[in-house]
Scaffold this motif. Structure first.
Motif, PDB file in Angstrom:
ATOM      1  N   VAL A  66      63.904 -27.495  -7.639  1.00  0.00           N
ATOM      2  CA  VAL A  66      62.487 -27.483  -7.970  1.00  0.00           C
ATOM      3  C   VAL A  66      62.065 -26.087  -8.406  1.00  0.00           C
ATOM      4  O   VAL A  66      62.691 -25.091  -8.038  1.00  0.00           O
ATOM      5  N   GLU A  67      61.016 -26.036  -9.209  1.00  0.00           N
ATOM      6  CA  GLU A  67      60.395 -24.780  -9.581  1.00  0.00           C
ATOM      7  C   GLU A  67      59.016 -24.763  -8.955  1.00  0.00           C
ATOM      8  O   GLU A  67      58.278 -25.740  -9.031  1.00  0.00           O
ATOM      9  N   ILE A  68      58.675 -23.645  -8.339  1.00  0.00           N
ATOM     10  CA  ILE A  68      57.384 -23.506  -7.669  1.00  0.00           C
ATOM     11  C   ILE A  68      56.561 -22.474  -8.432  1.00  0.00           C
ATOM     12  O   ILE A  68      56.989 -21.336  -8.607  1.00  0.00           O
ATOM     13  N   TYR A  69      55.411 -22.910  -8.902  1.00  0.00           N
ATOM     14  CA  TYR A  69      54.493 -22.042  -9.631  1.00  0.00           C
ATOM     15  C   TYR A  69      53.367 -21.658  -8.677  1.00  0.00           C
ATOM     16  O   TYR A  69      52.495 -22.462  -8.386  1.00  0.00           O
ATOM     17  N   ASP A  70      53.399 -20.449  -8.162  1.00  0.00           N
ATOM     18  CA  ASP A  70      52.349 -19.988  -7.267  1.00  0.00           C
ATOM     19  C   ASP A  70      52.149 -18.489  -7.469  1.00  0.00           C
ATOM     20  O   ASP A  70      52.772 -17.880  -8.331  1.00  0.00           O
ATOM     21  N   ARG A  71      51.294 -17.901  -6.669  1.00  0.00           N
ATOM     22  CA  ARG A  71      50.950 -16.488  -6.842  1.00  0.00           C
ATOM     23  C   ARG A  71      52.102 -15.547  -6.510  1.00  0.00           C
ATOM     24  O   ARG A  71      52.068 -14.375  -6.859  1.00  0.00           O
ATOM     25  N   HIS A  72      53.145 -16.040  -5.866  1.00  0.00           N
ATOM     26  CA  HIS A  72      54.251 -15.177  -5.456  1.00  0.00           C
ATOM     27  C   HIS A  72      55.206 -14.841  -6.599  1.00  0.00           C
ATOM     28  O   HIS A  72      56.012 -13.947  -6.469  1.00  0.00           O
ATOM     29  N   GLY A  73      55.116 -15.569  -7.705  1.00  0.00           N
ATOM     30  CA  GLY A  73      56.089 -15.382  -8.778  1.00  0.00           C
ATOM     31  C   GLY A  73      55.646 -14.495  -9.912  1.00  0.00           C
ATOM     32  O   GLY A  73      56.326 -14.417 -10.919  1.00  0.00           O
ATOM     33  N   ASP A  74      54.494 -13.834  -9.800  1.00  0.00           N
ATOM     34  CA  ASP A  74      53.992 -12.989 -10.892  1.00  0.00           C
ATOM     35  C   ASP A  74      53.982 -13.739 -12.221  1.00  0.00           C
ATOM     36  O   ASP A  74      54.404 -13.216 -13.251  1.00  0.00           O
ATOM     37  N   GLY A  75      53.545 -14.996 -12.190  1.00  0.00           N
ATOM     38  CA  GLY A  75      53.471 -15.803 -13.407  1.00  0.00           C
ATOM     39  C   GLY A  75      54.740 -16.559 -13.726  1.00  0.00           C
ATOM     40  O   GLY A  75      54.747 -17.433 -14.581  1.00  0.00           O
ATOM     41  N   GLU A  76      55.827 -16.202 -13.087  1.00  0.00           N
ATOM     42  CA  GLU A  76      57.105 -16.886 -13.304  1.00  0.00           C
ATOM     43  C   GLU A  76      57.376 -17.837 -12.148  1.00  0.00           C
ATOM     44  O   GLU A  76      57.053 -17.523 -11.001  1.00  0.00           O
ATOM     45  N   PRO A  77      57.975 -18.988 -12.426  1.00  0.00           N
ATOM     46  CA  PRO A  77      58.275 -19.917 -11.337  1.00  0.00           C
ATOM     47  C   PRO A  77      59.431 -19.414 -10.480  1.00  0.00           C
ATOM     48  O   PRO A  77      60.282 -18.657 -10.944  1.00  0.00           O
ATOM     49  N   ARG A  78      59.428 -19.845  -9.212  1.00  0.00           N
ATOM     50  CA  ARG A  78      60.567 -19.602  -8.324  1.00  0.00           C
ATOM     51  C   ARG A  78      61.401 -20.870  -8.335  1.00  0.00           C
ATOM     52  O   ARG A  78      60.879 -21.962  -8.141  1.00  0.00           O
ATOM     53  N   ARG A  79      62.692 -20.752  -8.546  1.00  0.00           N
ATOM     54  CA  ARG A  79      63.581 -21.914  -8.526  1.00  0.00           C
ATOM     55  C   ARG A  79      64.191 -22.014  -7.141  1.00  0.00           C
ATOM     56  O   ARG A  79      64.721 -21.039  -6.620  1.00  0.00           O
ATOM     57  N   VAL A  80      64.092 -23.214  -6.544  1.00  0.00           N
ATOM     58  CA  VAL A  80      64.594 -23.437  -5.191  1.00  0.00           C
ATOM     59  C   VAL A  80      65.506 -24.661  -5.217  1.00  0.00           C
ATOM     60  O   VAL A  80      65.180 -25.679  -5.823  1.00  0.00           O
ATOM     61  N   VAL A  81      66.636 -24.557  -4.533  1.00  0.00           N
ATOM     62  CA  VAL A  81      67.567 -25.670  -4.386  1.00  0.00           C
ATOM     63  C   VAL A  81      67.591 -26.052  -2.914  1.00  0.00           C
ATOM     64  O   VAL A  81      67.774 -25.199  -2.047  1.00  0.00           O
ATOM     65  N   LEU A  82      67.360 -27.336  -2.637  1.00  0.00           N
ATOM     66  CA  LEU A  82      67.411 -27.816  -1.262  1.00  0.00           C
ATOM     67  C   LEU A  82      68.026 -29.200  -1.251  1.00  0.00           C
ATOM     68  O   LEU A  82      68.129 -29.849  -2.301  1.00  0.00           O
ATOM     69  N   THR A  83      68.453 -29.643  -0.091  1.00  0.00           N
ATOM     70  CA  THR A  83      69.067 -30.969  -0.036  1.00  0.00           C
ATOM     71  C   THR A  83      68.023 -32.013  -0.408  1.00  0.00           C
ATOM     72  O   THR A  83      66.820 -31.837  -0.150  1.00  0.00           O
ATOM     73  N   ALA A  84      68.483 -33.083  -0.997  1.00  0.00           N
ATOM     74  CA  ALA A  84      67.573 -34.149  -1.406  1.00  0.00           C
ATOM     75  C   ALA A  84      66.857 -34.735  -0.195  1.00  0.00           C
ATOM     76  O   ALA A  84      65.663 -35.057  -0.265  1.00  0.00           O
ATOM     77  N   SER A  85      67.549 -34.843   0.930  1.00  0.00           N
ATOM     78  CA  SER A  85      66.899 -35.420   2.111  1.00  0.00           C
ATOM     79  C   SER A  85      65.790 -34.507   2.635  1.00  0.00           C
ATOM     80  O   SER A  85      64.734 -34.994   3.068  1.00  0.00           O
ATOM     81  N   GLU A  86      65.981 -33.178   2.577  1.00  0.00           N
ATOM     82  CA  GLU A  86      64.912 -32.262   2.986  1.00  0.00           C
ATOM     83  C   GLU A  86      63.706 -32.386   2.051  1.00  0.00           C
ATOM     84  O   GLU A  86      62.559 -32.392   2.495  1.00  0.00           O
ATOM     85  N   PHE A  87      63.980 -32.496   0.770  1.00  0.00           N
ATOM     86  CA  PHE A  87      62.896 -32.646  -0.200  1.00  0.00           C
ATOM     87  C   PHE A  87      62.181 -33.982  -0.010  1.00  0.00           C
ATOM     88  O   PHE A  87      60.951 -34.044  -0.015  1.00  0.00           O
ATOM     89  N   ASP A  88      62.960 -35.064   0.182  1.00  0.00           N
ATOM     90  CA  ASP A  88      62.372 -36.394   0.379  1.00  0.00           C
ATOM     91  C   ASP A  88      61.440 -36.424   1.589  1.00  0.00           C
ATOM     92  O   ASP A  88      60.413 -37.099   1.580  1.00  0.00           O
ATOM     93  N   ALA A  89      61.776 -35.670   2.624  1.00  0.00           N
ATOM     94  CA  ALA A  89      60.974 -35.660   3.850  1.00  0.00           C
ATOM     95  C   ALA A  89      59.598 -35.023   3.643  1.00  0.00           C
ATOM     96  O   ALA A  89      58.691 -35.224   4.450  1.00  0.00           O
ATOM     97  N   MET A  90      59.426 -34.297   2.560  1.00  0.00           N
ATOM     98  CA  MET A  90      58.135 -33.661   2.285  1.00  0.00           C
ATOM     99  C   MET A  90      57.076 -34.667   1.846  1.00  0.00           C
ATOM    100  O   MET A  90      55.884 -34.396   1.951  1.00  0.00           O
TER     101      MET A  90
END
Length: 172
Positions: free
Chosen positions: A60-84
């Motif tokens: 996933v790419e996260i677009y928030d104030r922490h990236g200075d305009g650039e997205p943060r790319r995060v890799v996590l297990t599908a089950s962890e993501f599904d639980a969100m």
């Protein structure tokens, strides 16, 4: 005089016989990868276990104030993501979510001039111009320092490929 090329596996150093199949593995992302994707050549037996070791992941790419305009790319297990997803199952959420189209290439995008000291010697797909080759030959130490500082492979005038690419003299 003839030359003989021996191919070896990048994983194990095992000699790959001329009649053996060679498997190409392209590494797209890795924590130690500094200059973009790389190609490795290995034997078929060395990649047999890759599918078994593969993880089901979400990237996933996260677009928030922490990236200075650039997205943060995060890799996590599908089950962890599904639980969100607590309101609707993730599979349903992904089927109904708004589609994202990749950005179109900008017309007139600025081209990199490899005939400048800032870019000379950097790996690129295009043809090396005489201006770039001359700059690399005349200022090799400066070019290699810049490449090394950026974590990019350096130009080696004794490497036949580099010698041909940048016009270095070759040994007879």
């Amino acid at each position: 005089m003839g030359k003989k090329t021996i191919h070896v596996s990048d994983f194990s150093g095992t000699v790959i016989q001329p009649d053996d199949e060679v498997v190409r593995v392209v590494v797209l992302e890795h924590p130690d990868l500094v200059a973009g994707p790389v190609r490795l050549e290995v034997t078929p037996s060395e990649v047999e276990s890759i599918d078994d070791a593969a993880l089901d992941v979400a990237v996933v790419e996260i677009y928030d104030r922490h990236g200075d305009g650039e997205p943060r790319r995060v890799v996590l297990t599908a089950s962890e993501f599904d639980a969100m997803a607590t309101d609707v199952p993730m599979a349903q959420l992904l089927r109904t979510a708004e589609r994202v189209r990749p950005p179109k290439a900008r017309k007139g995008a600025e081209r990199v001039d490899y005939a400048t000291i800032e870019h000379a010697g950097r790996p690129h797909r295009g043809r090396v111009t005489e201006d770039e080759a001359l700059l690399v030959r005349e200022r090799l130490d400066e070019v290699n320092k810049r490449l090394a500082d950026a974590g990019i492979r350096q130009v080696d005038p004794t490497d036949p490929e580099h010698a041909a690419r940048y016009g270095f003299p070759t040994a007879p």
